[in-house]
Design a protein around this motif. Structure first.
Motif, PDB file in Angstrom:
ATOM      1  N   LEU A   1      -5.767  -0.231  -0.895  1.00  0.00           N
ATOM      2  CA  LEU A   1      -5.735  -1.605  -0.393  1.00  0.00           C
ATOM      3  C   LEU A   1      -5.989  -1.658   1.119  1.00  0.00           C
ATOM      4  CD1 LEU A   1      -2.683  -3.098  -2.322  1.00  0.00           C
ATOM      5  CD2 LEU A   1      -5.110  -3.615  -2.657  1.00  0.00           C
ATOM      6  N   LEU A   2      -5.686  -0.581   1.823  1.00  0.00           N
ATOM      7  CA  LEU A   2      -5.916  -0.546   3.267  1.00  0.00           C
ATOM      8  C   LEU A   2      -7.402  -0.518   3.611  1.00  0.00           C
ATOM      9  CD1 LEU A   2      -3.062   1.821   4.448  1.00  0.00           C
ATOM     10  CD2 LEU A   2      -3.236  -0.652   4.724  1.00  0.00           C
ATOM     11  N   LEU A   3      -8.244  -0.271   2.616  1.00  0.00           N
ATOM     12  CA  LEU A   3      -9.686  -0.313   2.861  1.00  0.00           C
ATOM     13  C   LEU A   3     -10.178  -1.735   3.129  1.00  0.00           C
ATOM     14  CD1 LEU A   3     -11.022   2.244   0.231  1.00  0.00           C
ATOM     15  CD2 LEU A   3     -10.751   2.554   2.704  1.00  0.00           C
ATOM     16  N   VAL A   4      -9.436  -2.730   2.642  1.00  0.00           N
ATOM     17  CA  VAL A   4      -9.838  -4.127   2.856  1.00  0.00           C
ATOM     18  C   VAL A   4      -9.829  -4.480   4.344  1.00  0.00           C
ATOM     19  CG1 VAL A   4      -9.270  -6.530   2.385  1.00  0.00           C
ATOM     20  CG2 VAL A   4      -9.168  -4.835   0.546  1.00  0.00           C
ATOM     21  N   PRO A   5      -8.728  -4.274   5.084  1.00  0.00           N
ATOM     22  CA  PRO A   5      -8.780  -4.593   6.512  1.00  0.00           C
ATOM     23  C   PRO A   5      -9.740  -3.697   7.290  1.00  0.00           C
ATOM     24  CG  PRO A   5      -6.587  -3.789   5.907  1.00  0.00           C
ATOM     25  CD  PRO A   5      -7.380  -3.928   4.654  1.00  0.00           C
ATOM     26  N   VAL A   6      -9.928  -2.470   6.843  1.00  0.00           N
ATOM     27  CA  VAL A   6     -10.894  -1.588   7.510  1.00  0.00           C
ATOM     28  C   VAL A   6     -12.302  -2.153   7.349  1.00  0.00           C
ATOM     29  CG1 VAL A   6     -11.963   0.700   7.436  1.00  0.00           C
ATOM     30  CG2 VAL A   6      -9.480   0.487   7.356  1.00  0.00           C
ATOM     31  N   ALA A   7     -12.644  -2.603   6.150  1.00  0.00           N
ATOM     32  CA  ALA A   7     -13.978  -3.175   5.913  1.00  0.00           C
ATOM     33  C   ALA A   7     -14.185  -4.447   6.730  1.00  0.00           C
ATOM     34  CB  ALA A   7     -14.168  -3.464   4.424  1.00  0.00           C
ATOM     35  N   VAL A   8     -13.165  -5.278   6.826  1.00  0.00           N
ATOM     36  CA  VAL A   8     -13.291  -6.503   7.613  1.00  0.00           C
ATOM     37  C   VAL A   8     -13.440  -6.172   9.096  1.00  0.00           C
ATOM     38  CG1 VAL A   8     -12.119  -8.637   8.277  1.00  0.00           C
ATOM     39  CG2 VAL A   8     -12.044  -7.870   5.903  1.00  0.00           C
ATOM     40  N   ALA A   9     -12.704  -5.183   9.574  1.00  0.00           N
ATOM     41  CA  ALA A   9     -12.821  -4.773  10.977  1.00  0.00           C
ATOM     42  C   ALA A   9     -14.215  -4.233  11.284  1.00  0.00           C
ATOM     43  CB  ALA A   9     -11.761  -3.723  11.311  1.00  0.00           C
ATOM     44  N   VAL A  10     -14.777  -3.469  10.371  1.00  0.00           N
ATOM     45  CA  VAL A  10     -16.141  -2.967  10.560  1.00  0.00           C
ATOM     46  C   VAL A  10     -17.123  -4.132  10.627  1.00  0.00           C
ATOM     47  CG1 VAL A  10     -18.003  -1.675   9.416  1.00  0.00           C
ATOM     48  CG2 VAL A  10     -15.729  -0.686   9.579  1.00  0.00           C
ATOM     49  N   ALA A  11     -16.936  -5.133   9.788  1.00  0.00           N
ATOM     50  CA  ALA A  11     -17.818  -6.300   9.803  1.00  0.00           C
ATOM     51  C   ALA A  11     -17.715  -7.043  11.131  1.00  0.00           C
ATOM     52  CB  ALA A  11     -17.483  -7.228   8.640  1.00  0.00           C
ATOM     53  N   VAL A  12     -16.510  -7.197  11.645  1.00  0.00           N
ATOM     54  CA  VAL A  12     -16.320  -7.887  12.923  1.00  0.00           C
ATOM     55  C   VAL A  12     -16.998  -7.118  14.051  1.00  0.00           C
ATOM     56  CG1 VAL A  12     -14.578  -8.484  14.659  1.00  0.00           C
ATOM     57  CG2 VAL A  12     -14.225  -9.112  12.270  1.00  0.00           C
ATOM     58  N   LEU A  13     -16.856  -5.799  14.052  1.00  0.00           N
ATOM     59  CA  LEU A  13     -17.406  -4.985  15.133  1.00  0.00           C
ATOM     60  C   LEU A  13     -18.911  -4.777  15.031  1.00  0.00           C
ATOM     61  CD1 LEU A  13     -14.580  -2.319  15.330  1.00  0.00           C
ATOM     62  CD2 LEU A  13     -14.993  -4.211  16.913  1.00  0.00           C
ATOM     63  N   ALA A  28       0.822  -1.203   0.000  1.00  0.00           N
ATOM     64  CA  ALA A  28       0.000   0.000   0.000  1.00  0.00           C
ATOM     65  C   ALA A  28       0.860   1.260   0.000  1.00  0.00           C
ATOM     66  CB  ALA A  28      -0.926   0.004   1.214  1.00  0.00           C
ATOM     67  N   ALA A  29       2.049   1.171   0.539  1.00  0.00           N
ATOM     68  CA  ALA A  29       2.922   2.343   0.599  1.00  0.00           C
ATOM     69  C   ALA A  29       3.688   2.572  -0.699  1.00  0.00           C
ATOM     70  CB  ALA A  29       3.899   2.183   1.755  1.00  0.00           C
ATOM     71  N   ALA A  30       3.557   1.675  -1.667  1.00  0.00           N
ATOM     72  CA  ALA A  30       4.320   1.791  -2.911  1.00  0.00           C
ATOM     73  C   ALA A  30       3.936   3.038  -3.708  1.00  0.00           C
ATOM     74  CB  ALA A  30       4.137   0.543  -3.753  1.00  0.00           C
ATOM     75  N   THR A  31       2.663   3.249  -3.928  1.00  0.00           N
ATOM     76  CA  THR A  31       2.199   4.448  -4.642  1.00  0.00           C
ATOM     77  C   THR A  31       0.951   4.963  -3.954  1.00  0.00           C
ATOM     78  OG1 THR A  31       0.815   3.178  -6.158  1.00  0.00           O
ATOM     79  CG2 THR A  31       3.086   3.606  -6.870  1.00  0.00           C
ATOM     80  N   TRP A  32       0.512   6.124  -4.380  1.00  0.00           N
ATOM     81  CA  TRP A  32      -0.643   6.737  -3.702  1.00  0.00           C
ATOM     82  C   TRP A  32      -1.920   5.950  -3.920  1.00  0.00           C
ATOM     83  CZ3 TRP A  32      -4.917   8.215  -6.336  1.00  0.00           C
ATOM     84  CH2 TRP A  32      -4.798   8.332  -7.718  1.00  0.00           C
ATOM     85  N   TRP A  33      -2.114   5.362  -5.098  1.00  0.00           N
ATOM     86  CA  TRP A  33      -3.378   4.672  -5.363  1.00  0.00           C
ATOM     87  C   TRP A  33      -3.442   3.293  -4.708  1.00  0.00           C
ATOM     88  CZ3 TRP A  33      -3.155   0.090  -8.001  1.00  0.00           C
ATOM     89  CH2 TRP A  33      -2.001  -0.153  -8.742  1.00  0.00           C
ATOM     90  N   THR A  34      -2.291   2.693  -4.359  1.00  0.00           N
ATOM     91  CA  THR A  34      -2.328   1.411  -3.664  1.00  0.00           C
ATOM     92  C   THR A  34      -2.712   1.560  -2.192  1.00  0.00           C
ATOM     93  OG1 THR A  34       0.055   1.513  -3.298  1.00  0.00           O
ATOM     94  CG2 THR A  34      -0.720   0.261  -5.222  1.00  0.00           C
TER      95      THR A  34
END
Length: 133
Positions: free
Chosen positions: A37-49, A28-34
């Motif tokens: 990719l950090l939205l994936v763990p955020v979405a999973v965390a929201v689902a868990v909570l 995710a730190a490679a370029t600005w648009w990658t």
């Protein structure tokens, strides 16, 4: 029943989400648009909570990631145990509402939280019967 009972995923389910975020971070730190990719763990965390079941004096509320549905006690016809042990509320209108995070083994806790409105005196049978191996 004075306070609502809440059934939800254990907070320890967030540990793999943190590991996933740490694994994604170098890419995710490679370029600005990658960074997206950090939205994936955020979405999973929201689902868990977010996902869970609330049992109150008004009825049973099944909370999903994007919404919730409450079945009042007057509209509850019963509970169905699915093939994989998942629980479904059956309403008087012949509709079904899945209870996320609850399994057949959680029926006694759900019955206790309902204040006697749900009776689980007979254990649920599994399709094909119990086979000793």
């Amino acid at each position: 029943m004075s306070s609502p009972a809440r059934f939800q995923m254990p907070r320890s389910a967030l540990i793999p989400v943190v590991v996933l975020a740490l694994c994604i971070l170098p890419t995710a730190a490679a370029t600005w648009w990658t960074l997206l990719l950090l939205l994936v763990p955020v979405a999973v965390a929201v689902a868990v909570l977010r996902r869970g079941v609330d049992v109150t004096d008004d009825g049973v509320t099944a909370r999903a990631v994007l919404g919730a549905r409450t079945v009042p006690w007057t509209e509850l016809a019963g509970i169905r145990v699915g093939e994989r042990g998942d629980l479904w509320l059956v309403t008087t209108a012949a509709t079904e509402v899945r209870l996320p995070v609850l399994r057949a083994r959680d029926l006694p806790a759900l019955a206790a939280a309902s204040g006697g409105r749900i009776d689980v005196s007979a254990p649920p049978s599994r399709p094909g019967g119990d086979r000793a191996q």
